[in-house]
Design an enzyme around this catalytic site. Structure first.
Site, PDB file in Angstrom:
ATOM      1  N   CYS A  99       0.892  -1.216   0.045  1.00  0.00           N
ATOM      2  CA  CYS A  99       0.030  -0.093   0.025  1.00  0.00           C
ATOM      3  C   CYS A  99       0.818   1.277   0.015  1.00  0.00           C
ATOM      4  O   CYS A  99       2.062   1.386   0.691  1.00  0.00           O
ATOM      5  CB  CYS A  99      -0.871   0.019   1.142  1.00  0.00           C
ATOM      6  SG  CYS A  99      -1.646   1.541   1.664  1.00  0.00           S
ATOM      7  N   CYS A 103      -4.460   7.181  -1.158  1.00  0.00           N
ATOM      8  CA  CYS A 103      -5.833   7.085  -1.695  1.00  0.00           C
ATOM      9  C   CYS A 103      -6.813   7.385  -0.707  1.00  0.00           C
ATOM     10  O   CYS A 103      -7.735   8.216  -1.316  1.00  0.00           O
ATOM     11  CB  CYS A 103      -5.895   5.702  -2.580  1.00  0.00           C
ATOM     12  SG  CYS A 103      -5.955   4.492  -1.133  1.00  0.00           S
ATOM     13  N   THR A 190      -4.504   4.766   7.901  1.00  0.00           N
ATOM     14  CA  THR A 190      -3.489   4.202   6.946  1.00  0.00           C
ATOM     15  C   THR A 190      -2.398   5.438   6.713  1.00  0.00           C
ATOM     16  O   THR A 190      -2.607   6.501   6.221  1.00  0.00           O
ATOM     17  CB  THR A 190      -4.114   3.527   5.446  1.00  0.00           C
ATOM     18  OG1 THR A 190      -4.760   2.423   5.969  1.00  0.00           O
ATOM     19  CG2 THR A 190      -2.844   3.356   4.700  1.00  0.00           C
ATOM     20  N   GLU A 257      -0.562   1.311   9.912  1.00  0.00           N
ATOM     21  CA  GLU A 257      -1.855   2.163  10.430  1.00  0.00           C
ATOM     22  C   GLU A 257      -1.496   2.742  11.718  1.00  0.00           C
ATOM     23  O   GLU A 257      -0.646   2.015  12.503  1.00  0.00           O
ATOM     24  CB  GLU A 257      -3.130   1.081  10.299  1.00  0.00           C
ATOM     25  CG  GLU A 257      -3.843   0.967   8.974  1.00  0.00           C
ATOM     26  CD  GLU A 257      -2.877   0.105   7.837  1.00  0.00           C
ATOM     27  OE1 GLU A 257      -2.062  -0.584   8.378  1.00  0.00           O
ATOM     28  OE2 GLU A 257      -2.994   0.485   6.764  1.00  0.00           O
ATOM     29  N   HIS A 292     -13.722   5.011  -2.069  1.00  0.00           N
ATOM     30  CA  HIS A 292     -12.430   4.165  -1.614  1.00  0.00           C
ATOM     31  C   HIS A 292     -12.744   2.709  -2.379  1.00  0.00           C
ATOM     32  O   HIS A 292     -11.632   2.288  -2.297  1.00  0.00           O
ATOM     33  CB  HIS A 292     -12.522   4.280  -0.069  1.00  0.00           C
ATOM     34  CG  HIS A 292     -10.889   3.793   0.401  1.00  0.00           C
ATOM     35  ND1 HIS A 292      -9.908   4.419  -0.129  1.00  0.00           N
ATOM     36  CD2 HIS A 292     -10.810   3.188   1.679  1.00  0.00           C
ATOM     37  CE1 HIS A 292      -8.918   3.903   0.571  1.00  0.00           C
ATOM     38  NE2 HIS A 292      -9.374   3.325   1.552  1.00  0.00           N
ATOM     39  N   TYR A 296     -10.059  -0.722  -4.650  1.00  0.00           N
ATOM     40  CA  TYR A 296      -9.466  -1.954  -4.501  1.00  0.00           C
ATOM     41  C   TYR A 296      -9.109  -2.939  -5.787  1.00  0.00           C
ATOM     42  O   TYR A 296      -7.897  -3.686  -5.410  1.00  0.00           O
ATOM     43  CB  TYR A 296     -10.010  -2.486  -3.186  1.00  0.00           C
ATOM     44  CG  TYR A 296      -9.727  -2.086  -1.931  1.00  0.00           C
ATOM     45  CD1 TYR A 296      -9.935  -0.570  -1.719  1.00  0.00           C
ATOM     46  CD2 TYR A 296      -9.321  -2.984  -1.187  1.00  0.00           C
ATOM     47  CE1 TYR A 296      -9.631  -0.189  -0.257  1.00  0.00           C
ATOM     48  CE2 TYR A 296      -8.789  -2.435   0.064  1.00  0.00           C
ATOM     49  CZ  TYR A 296      -8.932  -1.260   0.413  1.00  0.00           C
ATOM     50  OH  TYR A 296      -8.521  -0.675   1.728  1.00  0.00           O
ATOM     51  N   CYS A 299      -5.364  -1.235  -6.804  1.00  0.00           N
ATOM     52  CA  CYS A 299      -4.079  -1.640  -6.080  1.00  0.00           C
ATOM     53  C   CYS A 299      -3.653  -2.892  -5.683  1.00  0.00           C
ATOM     54  O   CYS A 299      -2.958  -3.695  -5.804  1.00  0.00           O
ATOM     55  CB  CYS A 299      -4.216  -0.858  -4.712  1.00  0.00           C
ATOM     56  SG  CYS A 299      -5.502  -0.892  -3.501  1.00  0.00           S
ATOM     57  N   GLU A 443      -6.276  -6.405   5.721  1.00  0.00           N
ATOM     58  CA  GLU A 443      -6.406  -5.233   5.034  1.00  0.00           C
ATOM     59  C   GLU A 443      -7.435  -5.351   3.943  1.00  0.00           C
ATOM     60  O   GLU A 443      -8.214  -4.565   3.607  1.00  0.00           O
ATOM     61  CB  GLU A 443      -4.920  -4.810   4.589  1.00  0.00           C
ATOM     62  CG  GLU A 443      -5.148  -3.209   4.313  1.00  0.00           C
ATOM     63  CD  GLU A 443      -5.807  -2.864   3.136  1.00  0.00           C
ATOM     64  OE1 GLU A 443      -5.656  -3.302   2.349  1.00  0.00           O
ATOM     65  OE2 GLU A 443      -6.311  -1.485   3.198  1.00  0.00           O
TER      66      GLU A 443
END
Lengths: 479, 94
Positions: A99, A103, A190, A257, A292, A296, A299, A443
């Site tokens: 990650c 974003c 994050t 995180e 968001h 996914y 990424c 995650e």
């Protein structure tokens, strides 16, 4: 303005924010081994924006100033922007295998931009102009913003104001002439320890009586009263030990995180974008969550590309690459990876313009995409474990490989096919282990909201009534 | 010396190593081509490097009308063939 990786690292040194790791205050996050991989990963977003071969995705033209800006600070102006966002995420994941954190704030800025416009239209407030001015500041400085949505929430069966501790949801404790004082916390944030700002938003739709919790505001992470407590990851200490055992030593595992605590933090009015408008909390949360969840398949699709490659390399090193069941499993992993990517592209392609002028992905498709990620990434990881073999769970330490006494045994008995070094075999197996275990998988399950949150959204918006009409019409049912 | 503007697509999921390919082309061209960007002025040719068939760099074609444009989507042509195309001696069939 931050342009380079060096600029970014210097900006974190200058920030002087309060960060705790394992009970101790961290003096300089840029020199702490727990954070360096996450900093490297976020720094990629700056480095790649300067590459001619990547700038087409990593940069955009600001609709406010007309200047070239980081896409992570851009408000989507078209369907093409929505698609480029997903393409960009897949691209960067190829470089980091992890990650890169930006974003969340990107989505928070877009959701706030759209929703402040709508609030002003209904209530005659002036949040949108404030949002534009704040956005321009973020674009001009090229800062990293944490998207601060998730409150600790305490007893999930109770509303914020019903909690035994009223601070379990972030709230306004005082309104002043020059701003507000907020108290509470945001969990699982994050990239927080290596970001510059946090954009705090309500965590859920709120009802009458919860007006104090309807707060959206931007806070510099070095503001008085902000405390960051880093979360322990799976195999956390491997970051300290050595490179091989860490698996992905340069970029780490997921985003890093933190719990971000607001201990009576002052926020001036120019940084407040919602204050008490409970009727817009649901819309803001829905927009943030949709944008968001749009990400996914980008990424995680990109990370899965790396994992598939790692499995192919491991198979080559172990002499199994020609086995039909291995090739079939690699193909199945590709199918799953491209499936989640196609969901992200589809919700972007079906995006539309909001009243603010900003573009928004199709929420049903975006939520289905993220729900698929919570399944398919686990299946991809399961297949990776199958292909790589049990050795990913039983490999000796790197220090065993380096040992003058027993290194020769590790070298001899951990070897694969002739011509491939044992060290290289161990490296690729450690990468697979790191990308498929513990924090990395969780995650994919809970990042951008848990699966049930996605199901609630697509259940509500999935037009079941129209599906029923279609069925009755074909069956010749007349009521 | 010919001035050629080089423009890449974003490279989300390319089918070949675009930068490596461009370096090969640049090495072959040597001092015969001065490489610039679309933000520069006075270039006669444009080399669009796309990572796949979607050819996202093609979006730039409309902004460079009047120039010789060579658009690449595969690593199939030899550098000398691309240089010949940029020189206007052959048509772009990639």
């Amino acid at each position: 303005m931050i342009k380079t990786k060096d600029d970014y690292i210097q900006s974190l040194k200058d920030l002087g924010h309060v960060v705790y790791y394992k009970g101790e205050r961290v003096a300089d996050v840029t020199k702490h081994p727990a954070f360096i991989p996450h900093i490297n990963s976020a720094a990629k977003t700056y480095e790649m924006a300067l590459n001619p071969e990547h700038e087409d995705l990593l940069t955009a033209t600001s609709h406010i100033t007309g200047k070239k800006v980081s896409r992570f600070t851009h408000i989507h102006q078209s369907v093409d922007d929505l698609i480029k966002k997903v393409q960009m995420l897949r691209l960067i994941a190829h470089e980091t295998g992890s990650c890169f954190q930006r974003c969340v704030g990107f989505d928070g800025l877009n959701a706030t931009y759209m929703t402040t416009y709508d609030i002003d239209q209904k209530h005659g407030t002036h949040y949108h102009q404030r949002c534009i001015e704040y956005l321009q500041y973020i674009q001009d400085q090229n800062l990293i913003v944490v998207g601060g949505m998730t409150d600790p929430k305490g007893d999930r069966s109770k509303a914020p104001s019903e909690q035994s501790d009223p601070d379990l949801f972030t709230r306004v404790v005082e309104k002043r002439g020059d701003g507000v004082i907020i108290r509470g916390a945001k969990a699982h944030q994050t990239g927080a320890v290596n970001s510059h700002e946090i954009l705090a938003m309500p965590t859920q739709a709120l009802r009458k009586g919860d007006e104090d919790y309807a707060i959206t505001c931007a806070v510099p992470l070095n503001a008085n009263g902000v405390v960051l407590i880093f979360g322990r990851q799976t195999n956390e200490e491997r970051k300290f030990d050595s490179r091989i055992d860490a698996g992905n030593p340069d970029y780490g595992m997921v985003g890093g995180e933190a719990l971000v605590v607001f201990d009576d933090v002052f926020v001036p009015w120019e940084r407040v974008f919602m204050c008490g408008e409970i009727d817009f909390t649901g819309l803001l949360v829905e927009r943030f969550a949709t944008m968001h969840r749009q990400n996914y398949g980008g990424c995680k699709g990109g990370v899965s590309d790396v994992l598939i490659g790692a499995c192919a390399v491991a198979s080559e090193y172990q002499g199994t690459i020609k086995a039909s069941h291995i090739r079939d499993k690699l193909a199945e992993m590709m199918h799953l990876s491209e499936t989640i990517y196609s969901g992200s592209i589809a919700c972007s392609a079906m995006g539309y313009k909001t009243p603010s002028g900003a573009f928004y992905p199709d929420p049903v498709l975006a939520n289905c995409t993220k729900h698929n990620v919570s399944r398919h990434v686990y299946e991809i990881a399961r297949l990776a474990h199958d292909v790589a073999g049990g050795i990913i769970a039983t490999l000796p330490f790197e220090s065993d490989l380096r040992s003058p006494e027993i290194g020769k045994y590790v070298e001899k008995y951990m070897a694969g096919v002739e011509g491939v070094s044992t060290e290289n075999r161990i490296k690729i197996l450690r990468l697979i282990e790191t990308m498929t275990g513990g924090t990395a998988l969780v995650e994919s399950m809970h990042g951008a909201g848990s699966p049930q949150a996605q199901k609630v959204m697509y259940q509500r918006m999935g037009k079941l009534d129209m599906k029923i009409r279609m069925a009755k019409k074909l069956a010749g049912i007349q009521e | 010396m010919k001035r050629v503007a080089l423009k890449y697509c974003g490279g989300c999921n390319p089918a070949y190593e675009r930068v490596e390919y461009v370096r090969w082309i640049q090495d072959e061209a040597g001092a015969g081509i001065e490489w610039v960007t679309l933000d520069d002025d006075g270039f006669e040719g444009v080399l669009l490097i796309n990572g796949c068939e979607r050819a996202c760099a093609e979006r730039e074609r409309s902004s460079v009308s009047g120039r010789r444009v060579v658009s690449i989507t595969h690593r199939t042509l030899l550098p000398r063939e691309i240089i010949a195309l940029l020189s206007g001696r052959e048509n772009n069939y990639d």
